[in-house]
Design a protein around this motif. Structure first.
Motif, PDB file in Angstrom:
ATOM      1  N   SER A   1       1.922   4.707   1.339  1.00 38.47           N
ATOM      2  CA  SER A   1       1.973   3.423   2.032  1.00 38.47           C
ATOM      3  C   SER A   1       0.945   2.437   1.500  1.00 38.47           C
ATOM      4  O   SER A   1       1.104   1.222   1.645  1.00 38.47           O
ATOM      5  CB  SER A   1       1.746   3.633   3.534  1.00 38.47           C
ATOM      6  N   LYS A   2      -0.106   2.950   0.857  1.00 39.06           N
ATOM      7  CA  LYS A   2      -1.196   2.107   0.395  1.00 39.06           C
ATOM      8  C   LYS A   2      -0.998   1.591  -1.032  1.00 39.06           C
ATOM      9  O   LYS A   2      -1.837   0.856  -1.545  1.00 39.06           O
ATOM     10  CB  LYS A   2      -2.509   2.886   0.497  1.00 39.06           C
ATOM     11  N   LEU A   3       0.131   1.995  -1.658  1.00 40.86           N
ATOM     12  CA  LEU A   3       0.409   1.582  -3.032  1.00 40.86           C
ATOM     13  C   LEU A   3       1.413   0.439  -3.025  1.00 40.86           C
ATOM     14  O   LEU A   3       2.516   0.573  -2.498  1.00 40.86           O
ATOM     15  CB  LEU A   3       0.955   2.759  -3.835  1.00 40.86           C
ATOM     16  N   LYS A   4       1.048  -0.681  -3.589  1.00 41.70           N
ATOM     17  CA  LYS A   4       1.880  -1.890  -3.553  1.00 41.70           C
ATOM     18  C   LYS A   4       3.254  -1.640  -4.166  1.00 41.70           C
ATOM     19  O   LYS A   4       3.369  -1.082  -5.257  1.00 41.70           O
ATOM     20  CB  LYS A   4       1.165  -3.032  -4.279  1.00 41.70           C
ATOM     21  N   ASP A   5       4.297  -2.074  -3.432  1.00 40.11           N
ATOM     22  CA  ASP A   5       5.679  -2.030  -3.928  1.00 40.11           C
ATOM     23  C   ASP A   5       6.086  -0.621  -4.367  1.00 40.11           C
ATOM     24  O   ASP A   5       6.749  -0.433  -5.387  1.00 40.11           O
ATOM     25  CB  ASP A   5       5.829  -3.011  -5.098  1.00 40.11           C
TER      26      ASP A   5
ATOM     27  N   LYS B   1       0.999   4.059   8.020  1.00 42.27           N
ATOM     28  CA  LYS B   1       0.017   3.350   7.190  1.00 42.27           C
ATOM     29  C   LYS B   1      -1.057   4.282   6.624  1.00 42.27           C
ATOM     30  O   LYS B   1      -1.736   3.946   5.648  1.00 42.27           O
ATOM     31  CB  LYS B   1      -0.658   2.244   8.004  1.00 42.27           C
TER      32      LYS B   1
ATOM     33  N   ASP C   1       3.826  -2.627   8.706  1.00 39.21           N
ATOM     34  CA  ASP C   1       3.054  -3.512   7.830  1.00 39.21           C
ATOM     35  C   ASP C   1       2.192  -2.724   6.837  1.00 39.21           C
ATOM     36  O   ASP C   1       1.000  -2.542   7.036  1.00 39.21           O
ATOM     37  CB  ASP C   1       2.168  -4.444   8.664  1.00 39.21           C
TER      38      ASP C   1
ATOM     39  N   GLY D   1       6.012   0.126  -8.023  1.00 34.12           N
ATOM     40  CA  GLY D   1       4.810   0.812  -7.572  1.00 34.12           C
ATOM     41  C   GLY D   1       4.666   2.189  -8.193  1.00 34.12           C
ATOM     42  O   GLY D   1       3.557   2.617  -8.548  1.00 34.12           O
TER      43      GLY D   1
ATOM     44  N   GLY E   1       9.195  -4.644  -3.042  1.00 37.87           N
ATOM     45  CA  GLY E   1       8.924  -6.025  -3.407  1.00 37.87           C
ATOM     46  C   GLY E   1      10.140  -6.933  -3.390  1.00 37.87           C
ATOM     47  O   GLY E   1       9.996  -8.155  -3.349  1.00 37.87           O
TER      48      GLY E   1
ATOM     49  N   GLU F   1       1.375  -1.751   2.435  1.00 40.34           N
ATOM     50  CA  GLU F   1       1.400  -2.325   1.083  1.00 40.34           C
ATOM     51  C   GLU F   1       2.652  -1.898   0.319  1.00 40.34           C
ATOM     52  O   GLU F   1       3.107  -2.599  -0.580  1.00 40.34           O
ATOM     53  CB  GLU F   1       0.158  -1.880   0.302  1.00 40.34           C
ATOM     54  N   GLY F   2       3.196  -0.734   0.661  1.00 39.23           N
ATOM     55  CA  GLY F   2       4.279  -0.159  -0.131  1.00 39.23           C
ATOM     56  C   GLY F   2       5.660  -0.720   0.118  1.00 39.23           C
ATOM     57  O   GLY F   2       6.643  -0.244  -0.456  1.00 39.23           O
TER      58      GLY F   2
END
Length: 391
Positions: free
Chosen positions: A298-302, A293, A323, A175, A329, A325-326
């Motif tokens: 927190s809003k950036l994937k992985d 959240k 829960d 990320g 992975g 996005e960050g």
């Protein structure tokens, strides 16, 4: 010739290249995340690059003793009033120390962290020193969210210069690499690791007086702004025969302590020695990662690669994560962790009760996490990263 090779006793090749790892204004300690990362990377690199040095701020407790570790004591103690000014003066002191060290030792490469290292760049370029920038995300966005606009502008400018002019960039998550896609070609993936053997072999007794019939849930680590500690503390209102233990200190600590410090079945330990931290970790039944959240990370994937998660894995603890996005992975839902709704302590309590009522899943998740932890042992991380080949 500054980089001739010689044969090592273990049959592997070593090099006489000289390097310096520098983390500005960070004390030498395994209990501090930034310092712990520097120490572990240093301990792995020095096995193959024996002329590597590590420079950190001196720790008054002298808890770390390593060859080639240079601890710089502030001429003017930073504690007390005017800490910002004293911090700037110490950065100047550290920079002068680095300048002298680079010349006297004829350093070939440096690993640096922090936007304040920008003051070293012209000098490093003049000496033709290879620069590795240890990058952990766009710090100016965090400063903007905290309404520190002027400092955010300074950090933004510094980060831009550092990223553009570094020879290589160390990133701790996919990320974070995605944040700087234009520099992906010079990124080296080197996530946060953990000393698996140290956690597994820890045998210290838990210093907390917790009845054996109580289940323990909680959190261990520095409280970054992205962590919503209130979620864990408020979840106790929906749980029976459970004790919440929060180890560490950090963002908004005073408010948290005033609000929950005297609440029944909540223990706030503050900062502890690492051996005590590990003993408390072993006593925990479930570990929580309470991401907020609403925070930009927190809003950036992985995005995340937290040391605390690696420690939870190594200890074989079931994990409950907010829960977002960050979430790293490499973690698999219902295999390594289960989710709860960020900002909803009742949802967190429901997830905790779900696990406590299913001993079989707890056992399976514990097994899965111990296996996964082996991939995040520091030795494995450094070897797989490719940084040794690059050096």
């Amino acid at each position: 010739m500054r980089s001739s090779k010689r044969s090592a006793g273990n049959g592997q090749m070593q090099t006489t290249k000289r390097g310096l790892i520098l983390f500005m204004e960070t004390k030498a300690s395994y209990s501090i995340v930034q310092s712990s990362r520097a120490l572990h990377i240093f301990r792995e690199l020095i096995k193959y690059l024996p002329d590597t040095y590590l420079m950190l701020q001196k720790n008054e407790r002298d808890e770390v003793v390593l060859d080639n570790l240079i601890q710089v004591e502030p001429i003017i103690p930073i504690a007390g009033k005017l800490t910002l000014l004293k911090g700037i003066l110490f950065r100047l002191q550290m920079s002068l120390k680095v300048f002298h060290f680079l010349i006297s030792k004829k350093i070939d490469y440096v690993i640096i962290r922090g936007y304040d290292c920008i003051v070293l760049y012209p000098f490093l370029r003049l000496l033709n020193t290879k620069i590795y920038y240890d990058f952990h995300g766009k710090y100016h966005l965090e400063l903007y969210q905290r309404k520190r606009i002027l400092r955010g502008h300074i950090a933004k400018f510094s980060e831009r210069v550092l990223l553009r002019n570094s020879d290589k960039i160390l990133v701790v998550s996919p990320g974070i690499k995605a944040q700087i896609g234009e520099y992906a070609h010079k990124c080296i993936y080197l996530p946060n690791g953990v000393d698996v053997d140290k956690i597994v072999s820890s045998s210290s007794e838990c210093p907390l007086d917790i009845p054996e019939d109580k289940k323990v849930i909680g959190f261990i680590g520095n409280w970054e702004q992205v962590m919503k500690i209130d979620d864990i503390c408020d979840s106790i209102d929906y749980l029976k025969d459970v004790v919440v233990v929060i180890v560490g200190q950090g963002y908004d600590y005073k408010r948290i302590f005033e609000k929950y410090g005297q609440k029944e079945n909540i223990i706030l330990t503050g900062r502890l020695e690492y051996s005590s931290v590990l003993s408390i970790l072993k006593r925990m039944d479930i570990c929580i990662v309470p991401y907020n959240k609403d925070f930009y990370m927190s809003k950036l994937k992985d995005f995340f690669s937290n040391r605390k998660i690696s420690e939870y894995l190594a200890a074989g603890k079931p994990i409950v994560i907010a829960d977002i996005e960050g979430i790293p992975g490499y973690l698999r839902e219902n295999v390594n962790y289960i989710k709860y709704e960020s900002g909803n302590p009742e949802s967190l309590a429901d997830s905790v009760k779900y696990l406590l009522n299913d001993p079989e899943q707890i056992s399976e998740m514990s097994h899965n996490n111990k296996i996964l932890a082996k991939e995040f042992d520091w030795e494995q991380i450094v070897l797989k990263s490719g940084i040794l080949e690059d050096l």
